[in-house]
Design a protein around this motif. Structure first.
Motif, mmCIF file in Angstrom:
data_model
loop_
_atom_site.group_PDB
_atom_site.id
_atom_site.type_symbol
_atom_site.label_atom_id
_atom_site.label_comp_id
_atom_site.label_asym_id
_atom_site.label_seq_id
_atom_site.Cartn_x
_atom_site.Cartn_y
_atom_site.Cartn_z
ATOM 1 N N SER A 189 -1.866 3.930 9.483
ATOM 2 C CA SER A 189 -1.877 2.442 8.816
ATOM 3 C C SER A 189 -1.876 2.545 7.308
ATOM 4 O O SER A 189 -1.907 1.494 6.705
ATOM 5 N N ASP A 190 -1.905 4.071 6.767
ATOM 6 C CA ASP A 190 -1.616 3.998 5.457
ATOM 7 C C ASP A 190 -0.370 4.367 4.728
ATOM 8 O O ASP A 190 -0.179 4.782 3.715
ATOM 9 N N THR A 191 0.640 4.239 5.357
ATOM 10 C CA THR A 191 1.952 4.534 5.156
ATOM 11 C C THR A 191 3.188 3.542 5.635
ATOM 12 O O THR A 191 2.835 2.778 6.816
#
Length: 238
Positions: free
Chosen positions: A136-138
């Motif tokens: 969820s961080d890219t």
């Protein structure tokens, strides 16, 4: 005569140039790519297809290796069988363990290799993988791939695309991630769903009960009318 020859030469040069552009464009777009079957949402799971075209007229593709991103390890990687091809899944120890559903995972799939089959000239093959959960961080995942031909040539699709730069000669397959799906935070509570589902049933039940009552009243009124008619007829006869 000279003017006609000049026009002919100009047309010939133009045709050759156009053909060269089309040929180079076709070659440029014949890359190893990755596309999701449906959505590839952050935090979810997806089935992705690695599309491998055969770019050589005098050789066959006999092996495909896909390296999974080390900076965003995936806890679950499952290949779908491809007829005629053998698949090998390679796992490696993680520098930083993953926590999935409360369990700690110390190793993850780092490479998937397909071999034993062939991709003929002018053809392509899809190699599906089920992967997740997606980070969820890219906004994207880069998969570096190697394509091996039966003449021992190896094409390395490992160049990472850069923002604002021209596409590299051998770009790595890149999977674009979409925003998190509603099921990961925006879904309606189960109780509300049950209540909503129950409402039409209750309405239907009430309607059915009302119909039965009205039907019974109608039958009773009809019977009473028949009885009254019979009684009146008897009185007249008397």
């Amino acid at each position: 005569m000279n003017a006609a020859r000049s026009r002919t030469r100009t047309a010939l040069v133009g045709s050759v140039a156009a053909g060269s552009v089309l040929l180079l464009s076709g070659t440029a777009f014949a890359h190893v790519t990755v596309q999701p079957e449906g959505a590839a949402a952050k935090g979810g799971y997806a089935v992705v297809d690695f599309k491998v075209p055969n770019e050589r007229d005098n050789a066959k593709t006999v092996k495909v290796e896909v390296n999974l991103p080390a900076d965003h390890p995936l806890a679950s990687v499952m290949p779908q069988p491809v007829p005629g091809w053998n698949v090998e899944v390679t796992k490696s120890k993680l520098d930083k363990p993953l926590t999935v559903h409360g369990k700690q995972i110390n190793e993850a799939v780092t490479k998937v290799t397909w071999s034993g089959g062939t991709i003929e000239a002018g053809q392509f093959q899809k190699f599906p993988l089920s992967i997740g959960s997606l980070p969820s961080d890219t906004d994207q995942l880069v998969f570096k791939a190697l394509q091996t031909y039966d003449n021992n040539e190896v094409v390395r699709w490992i160049q990472e695309p850069q923002q604002g730069a021209a596409e590299p000669a051998n770009p790595a397959p890149t999977l674009k991630l979409s925003a998190a799906a509603a099921g990961h935070g925006g879904a309606a509570p189960a109780a509300d769903k049950d209540a909503a589902a129950a409402k039409p049933e209750a309405s239907s039940s009430d309607t059915d009960t009302t119909a039965r009552v009205l039907g019974a009243v109608g039958i009773a009124v009809g019977v009473a009318g028949v009885a009254f008619g019979v009684f009146a007829g008897r009185r007249r006869s008397a």
